[in-house]
Design a protein around this motif. Sequence first.
Motif, PDB file in Angstrom:
ATOM      1  N   ALA A  47       1.563   1.054  -7.310  1.00  0.00           N
ATOM      2  CA  ALA A  47       0.907  -0.152  -6.826  1.00  0.00           C
ATOM      3  C   ALA A  47       1.175  -1.332  -7.754  1.00  0.00           C
ATOM      4  N   ASN A  48       1.468  -2.474  -7.143  1.00  0.00           N
ATOM      5  CA  ASN A  48       1.719  -3.700  -7.903  1.00  0.00           C
ATOM      6  C   ASN A  48       1.122  -4.863  -7.122  1.00  0.00           C
ATOM      7  N   SER A  49       0.049  -5.427  -7.629  1.00  0.00           N
ATOM      8  CA  SER A  49      -0.645  -6.499  -6.917  1.00  0.00           C
ATOM      9  C   SER A  49       0.142  -7.801  -6.895  1.00  0.00           C
ATOM     10  N   LEU A  50       1.228  -7.885  -7.691  1.00  0.00           N
ATOM     11  CA  LEU A  50       2.034  -9.108  -7.735  1.00  0.00           C
ATOM     12  C   LEU A  50       3.181  -9.085  -6.739  1.00  0.00           C
ATOM     13  N   VAL A  51       3.410  -7.939  -6.106  1.00  0.00           N
ATOM     14  CA  VAL A  51       4.522  -7.807  -5.154  1.00  0.00           C
ATOM     15  C   VAL A  51       3.944  -7.377  -3.808  1.00  0.00           C
ATOM     16  N   THR A  52       4.120  -8.226  -2.813  1.00  0.00           N
ATOM     17  CA  THR A  52       3.630  -7.911  -1.471  1.00  0.00           C
ATOM     18  C   THR A  52       4.714  -7.160  -0.707  1.00  0.00           C
ATOM     19  N   PRO A  53       4.414  -6.018  -0.107  1.00  0.00           N
ATOM     20  CA  PRO A  53       5.421  -5.293   0.683  1.00  0.00           C
ATOM     21  C   PRO A  53       5.897  -6.132   1.866  1.00  0.00           C
ATOM     22  N   LEU A  54       7.120  -5.861   2.302  1.00  0.00           N
ATOM     23  CA  LEU A  54       7.664  -6.591   3.449  1.00  0.00           C
ATOM     24  C   LEU A  54       6.833  -6.359   4.705  1.00  0.00           C
ATOM     25  N   SER A  55       6.327  -5.146   4.854  1.00  0.00           N
ATOM     26  CA  SER A  55       5.463  -4.838   5.994  1.00  0.00           C
ATOM     27  C   SER A  55       4.373  -3.877   5.534  1.00  0.00           C
ATOM     28  N   ILE A  56       3.143  -4.177   5.928  1.00  0.00           N
ATOM     29  CA  ILE A  56       2.013  -3.308   5.611  1.00  0.00           C
ATOM     30  C   ILE A  56       1.674  -2.532   6.874  1.00  0.00           C
ATOM     31  N   VAL A  57       2.100  -1.280   6.900  1.00  0.00           N
ATOM     32  CA  VAL A  57       1.937  -0.447   8.089  1.00  0.00           C
ATOM     33  C   VAL A  57       1.080   0.760   7.718  1.00  0.00           C
ATOM     34  N   PRO A  58       0.009   1.016   8.449  1.00  0.00           N
ATOM     35  CA  PRO A  58      -0.834   2.181   8.149  1.00  0.00           C
ATOM     36  C   PRO A  58      -0.192   3.473   8.617  1.00  0.00           C
ATOM     37  N   GLU A  59      -0.850   4.571   8.359  1.00  0.00           N
ATOM     38  CA  GLU A  59      -0.389   5.861   8.863  1.00  0.00           C
ATOM     39  C   GLU A  59      -0.370   5.848  10.391  1.00  0.00           C
ATOM     40  N   TRP A  60       0.442   6.712  10.977  1.00  0.00           N
ATOM     41  CA  TRP A  60       0.671   6.648  12.424  1.00  0.00           C
ATOM     42  C   TRP A  60      -0.615   6.821  13.230  1.00  0.00           C
ATOM     43  N   TYR A  61      -1.576   7.599  12.707  1.00  0.00           N
ATOM     44  CA  TYR A  61      -2.790   7.835  13.481  1.00  0.00           C
ATOM     45  C   TYR A  61      -3.746   6.640  13.452  1.00  0.00           C
ATOM     46  N   PHE A  62      -3.434   5.611  12.661  1.00  0.00           N
ATOM     47  CA  PHE A  62      -4.196   4.369  12.679  1.00  0.00           C
ATOM     48  C   PHE A  62      -3.537   3.287  13.537  1.00  0.00           C
ATOM     49  N   LEU A  63      -2.347   3.549  14.048  1.00  0.00           N
ATOM     50  CA  LEU A  63      -1.563   2.481  14.673  1.00  0.00           C
ATOM     51  C   LEU A  63      -2.213   1.946  15.943  1.00  0.00           C
ATOM     52  N   ILE A  64      -2.945   2.791  16.674  1.00  0.00           N
ATOM     53  CA  ILE A  64      -3.575   2.306  17.911  1.00  0.00           C
ATOM     54  C   ILE A  64      -4.595   1.222  17.595  1.00  0.00           C
ATOM     55  N   VAL A  65      -5.534   1.514  16.692  1.00  0.00           N
ATOM     56  CA  VAL A  65      -6.554   0.512  16.355  1.00  0.00           C
ATOM     57  C   VAL A  65      -5.941  -0.641  15.573  1.00  0.00           C
ATOM     58  N   TYR A  66      -4.884  -0.377  14.796  1.00  0.00           N
ATOM     59  CA  TYR A  66      -4.219  -1.453  14.051  1.00  0.00           C
ATOM     60  C   TYR A  66      -3.558  -2.432  15.009  1.00  0.00           C
ATOM     61  N   CYS A  67      -2.921  -1.921  16.050  1.00  0.00           N
ATOM     62  CA  CYS A  67      -2.277  -2.794  17.031  1.00  0.00           C
ATOM     63  C   CYS A  67      -3.324  -3.595  17.806  1.00  0.00           C
TER      64      CYS A  67
END
Length: 400
Positions: free
Chosen positions: A277-297
């Motif tokens: 983990a590095n709070s100074l570097v933002t990932p290109l995409s923040i994607v949760p685990e696949w079983y969260f994708l329905i509520v995330y979308c």
Amino acid sequence: MFIIEQSKTLSTSGVRKNLSVLKQPALSVINDHLIAYPTPSNLNYFWGFGSLAGISLIIQIATGVFLACHYTPEVNLAFSSVEHIMRDVQGGFILRYMHANGASMFFTVTMVHMLRSLYYGSYQAPREAVWCVGVVILLLMVATAFMGYSLPFGQQSLWGISVITSLFSVVPFVGTELVQWLWGGFSVNNATLNRFFSLHYLLPFLIAGASIVHIAALHHKGSNNPLGINASADKINFYPYLVYKDRVGLLLFAIIFSVLVWFAPNLLAHPDNNIPANSLVTPLSIVPEWYFLIVYCILRSIPNKTGGVLAIGLVFVALLALPFIATSPIRSSNFRPYHRKAFYLFVSACFVLSWAGSKPVEQPYIFIGQTATLYFFFYFFVLVPVLGRLEYYLLTRNNN
């Protein structure tokens, strides 16, 4: 003649001895709920996914307890402790991969279990309590999985914590204070990891307790069946027929689980979570685990942050309200042609939400996610009550 009478006496005493053993409290519970429990004789293989969910929970608790012996909930040591488990602890990599992939298996069998209930109307009276307790278990599973995903403290873990916990800031008047309370400070720190670790350890036992209540409510009213009718006249003991039938599903479950653990352990994981983990570097995409994708979308399909959080809450409201807004006197979708088509479209919408949720937040994925979100709620709040009345009207009109 004496030998025959003696054998009858011994046989009778043996039966009485076995019956006396079954009268012991612990054994009688096992006998009443796992052996002699009266079950409809026409249950298909989809009814075995409830047992698989219980097995998945046992796997998660067992592997989680052993992993907790070596994990360190400290921001500078959490990632290293996971690597220590993987590299230095004997069999540690098996425990870690079983726990990580076990979460995916747990959600898979639970989702199929719930979709089966939707299709066959197992949520309808008199099993409303069974369904509602199941929704509570799902909510606890989501909370447990989110906290577990944060513990390795990789890049996705850190930014996942930051994004999800910041959603609580929409709570009126106390939103900011609530987020700071969750963090244990003004940012994600040691207090955050300690709290999440403690809750992640505790919640599975609450899930186990809720599962016992779920099973007790089910056995109080009896199981539904594919025909959706009263099957009290055609029931058999759970053992041996249905136990052996469940073993077929268990064998398939074990094969898939073993393939994931031994040959594709990182197939369902995001590669960025293997970066500290590095709070100074933002990932290109923040994607949760696949079983969260329905509520995330669903969350990101609503342009307003408050509206997105309310939409997530509305998902669980819809599930809890389902037994009380359903209007069809016919349970099984095998005899409901219009609802059967609507159900298949609902399942398709769930797959579309998962797919769109894994894509970047840009067009056309935003529009596709919004369309699938609209149908998701349209199914619960419009199609379920309306189709129930429509199909009943058409049925009575044809009969007259």
